[in-house]
Design an enzyme around this catalytic site. Structure first.
Site, mmCIF file in Angstrom:
data_model
loop_
_atom_site.group_PDB
_atom_site.id
_atom_site.type_symbol
_atom_site.label_atom_id
_atom_site.label_comp_id
_atom_site.label_asym_id
_atom_site.label_seq_id
_atom_site.Cartn_x
_atom_site.Cartn_y
_atom_site.Cartn_z
ATOM 1 N N CYS A 55 -17.019 2.936 -26.575
ATOM 2 C CA CYS A 55 -18.363 3.509 -26.594
ATOM 3 C C CYS A 55 -18.877 3.692 -25.174
ATOM 4 C CB CYS A 55 -19.285 2.620 -27.399
ATOM 5 S SG CYS A 55 -18.862 2.676 -29.130
ATOM 6 N N TYR A 80 -11.574 5.031 -10.512
ATOM 7 C CA TYR A 80 -11.218 5.793 -9.310
ATOM 8 C C TYR A 80 -10.995 7.276 -9.557
ATOM 9 C CZ TYR A 80 -9.295 1.066 -8.206
ATOM 10 O OH TYR A 80 -9.077 -0.273 -8.045
ATOM 11 N N GLY A 93 0.779 -1.230 0.000
ATOM 12 C CA GLY A 93 0.000 0.000 0.000
ATOM 13 C C GLY A 93 0.810 1.280 0.000
ATOM 14 N N PRO A 148 4.567 -5.123 -1.197
ATOM 15 C CA PRO A 148 4.382 -4.009 -2.122
ATOM 16 C C PRO A 148 4.048 -4.491 -3.536
ATOM 17 C CG PRO A 148 6.705 -4.405 -1.742
ATOM 18 C CD PRO A 148 5.970 -5.356 -0.857
ATOM 19 N N GLY A 149 3.116 -3.838 -4.177
ATOM 20 C CA GLY A 149 2.808 -4.116 -5.584
ATOM 21 C C GLY A 149 3.128 -2.885 -6.407
#
Ligand code: PLP
Length: 430
Positions: free
Chosen positions: A360, A333, A247, A290-291
């Protein structure tokens, strides 16, 4: 601009030493470009700081949902990291890339019995159990195959990490994990100790994503250790492993000011050590996951500009050949991104535009009211910092094939994921 980005003499944006306009003409657009040097540097910073601040042992697990393909598992394996996976598909990819099963942690709030069996058969290192139903299913599967699975329990520490509602996962109203307040976490702890086929090794939390402050992480560590100590007193079992999740925020805009990774590690390590010393309990092995902070700033997405629509007194839409299918984060988001005209990167950004995708959907935008150089059809746009949760969240909406992924290392490029063809789109149609 971050240090792996530069502008060359022709005024073109370069990533990891490679000219992005050359990459765009060589591989076509849209194109994901990942900088291997930056990925490895991020891995090393995290690994070195966890080793430095936790003398008793710690490990970095790459949260591979951020960007999952065979090549990334090979790179993080070489860097000496573990990984976490959240599905049979990610697990399959990791194993296919030769990632050692014992260094894989399996997450998820609704793992299917088939996925649990797959993890058992392949001797995955740890399962992070989310709920009682999962614990029971896992126990009976493990016992019937005469194996014992090391397990961590996912705990909701009840932390409000001041981040976007959709990416806040540590509080009680979350689909993830066992709640502390209700006694559910304690029940799960005792159950895990008593069930056959399960070897409880520790506890886990993950409080959210793109967090800039240190306090929520310090607070979470404290709450988790308090739970560990309570359980130690009541059950006599002291956890060996505390997994504090990921995070860590990264810099999407020049105005973003995230805390340095080393600072997080230092401050949280202080909290952990002080707590364990005060309460006279052993310091557990610490894992972090961690990503985004490993792959996020290593990625850039390249697009070709098509139509430019000026609506007088309203706004200018610059449309590109990708959009929500390769980067759904703005529509999901409202995420911020910096955009640069890659073939005019030395010019000033003297227009304010909305960059739109090709789908679309009116909401199919990459950014609204963003500063950009004057652009025209045929220009190449680069959206920066797209290494995390872009390729891994891509879809085939409107039957748009997923772009290719190119890895760049010291100016040299190689294809790591092929572009989908129209035939790929038909592959499963009957
Ligand atoms: C998503 C996730 C992570 C990684 O989060 P980042 O914000 O990318 O660092 C780590 N652990 C768990 C359990 C997650 O769900």
């Amino acid at each position: 601009m971050q240090e792996n980005l530069s502008v060359n003499q022709e005024g073109h944006l370069c990533v990891g030493g490679a000219d992005t306009t050359t990459l765009a003409s060589r591989y076509g657009t849209p194109l994901y470009v990942m900088d291997e040097g930056r990925i490895r540097q991020n891995c090393r910073r995290l690994k070195q700081s966890i080793e430095h601040f936790y003398e008793n042992g710690g490990m970095v697990l790459y949260a591979s949902k951020a960007f999952s393909c065979k090549e990334i598992y090979r790179i993080v394996k070489e860097e000496g990291l573990g990984v976490d996976v959240v599905s049979g598909g990610e697990l399959y990819t990791a194993l296919a890339a030769g990632f050692p099963a014992e260094h894989i942690y399996f997450h998820g709030n609704n793992k299917t019995p088939a996925e649990l069996a797959m993890a058992l058969e392949n001797h995955v290192g740890h399962i992070v159990a989310d709920n009682l139903y999962e614990l029971e299913t896992l126990s009976s599967l493990a016992a019937s195959s005469n194996t014992v699975m090391p397990v961590l329990l996912r705990i909701k520490p009840g932390i409000d990490a001041h981040t976007h509602d959709f990416i806040r996962t540590g509080q009680i109203d979350s689909k993830f994990g066992f709640a502390l307040e209700t006694g559910e976490a304690e029940e799960a702890f005792k159950k895990a100790l008593s069930l056959p086929g399960i070897q409880l090794t520790g506890i886990h939390c993950h409080i959210g994503s793109q967090i800039f402050d240190i306090e929520p992480f310090e607070h979470a560590a404290q709450v988790m250790l308090q739970f560990a100590q309570d359980m130690y007193r009541r059950s006599g079992f002291m956890i060996q492993e505390l997994n504090l999740g990921g995070g860590f925020g990264i810099c999407y805009l020049p105005s973003d000011d995230p805390t340095a990774l080393e600072k997080y590690m230092e401050r949280v390590a202080e909290v952990v050590k002080r707590f364990c010393e005060d309460k006279a309990i052993p310091i557990p092995h610490i894992c972090i996951e961690p990503g985004r902070s490993i792959v996020g700033d290593a990625g850039v997405t390249l697009y070709t500009v098509g139509t430019v629509k000026q609506i007088p007194g309203i706004r200018t839409y610059v449309s590109v050949d990708g959009g929500m299918t390769d980067n759904p984060r703005y529509i999901l988001y409202g995420s911020d991104y910096e955009i640069v005209c890659a073939n005019k990167a030395d010019q000033t950004k003297d227009s304010i535009v909305t960059v739109a995708g090709r789908c679309c959907e009116s909401g199919d935008l990459l950014q609204e009211n963003t500063p950009l150089q004057q652009t025209a059809p045929g220009d190449i746009l680069a959206v920066l910092c797209t290494g995390a949760y872009n390729y891994s969240m891509a879809s085939n909406y409107n039957r748009v094939p997923r772009p290719a992924v190119v890895m760049v290392k010291d100016g040299v490029d190689r294809l790591i994921v092929r572009r989908e063809s129209y035939d790929d789109l038909l592959r499963n149609d009957i």
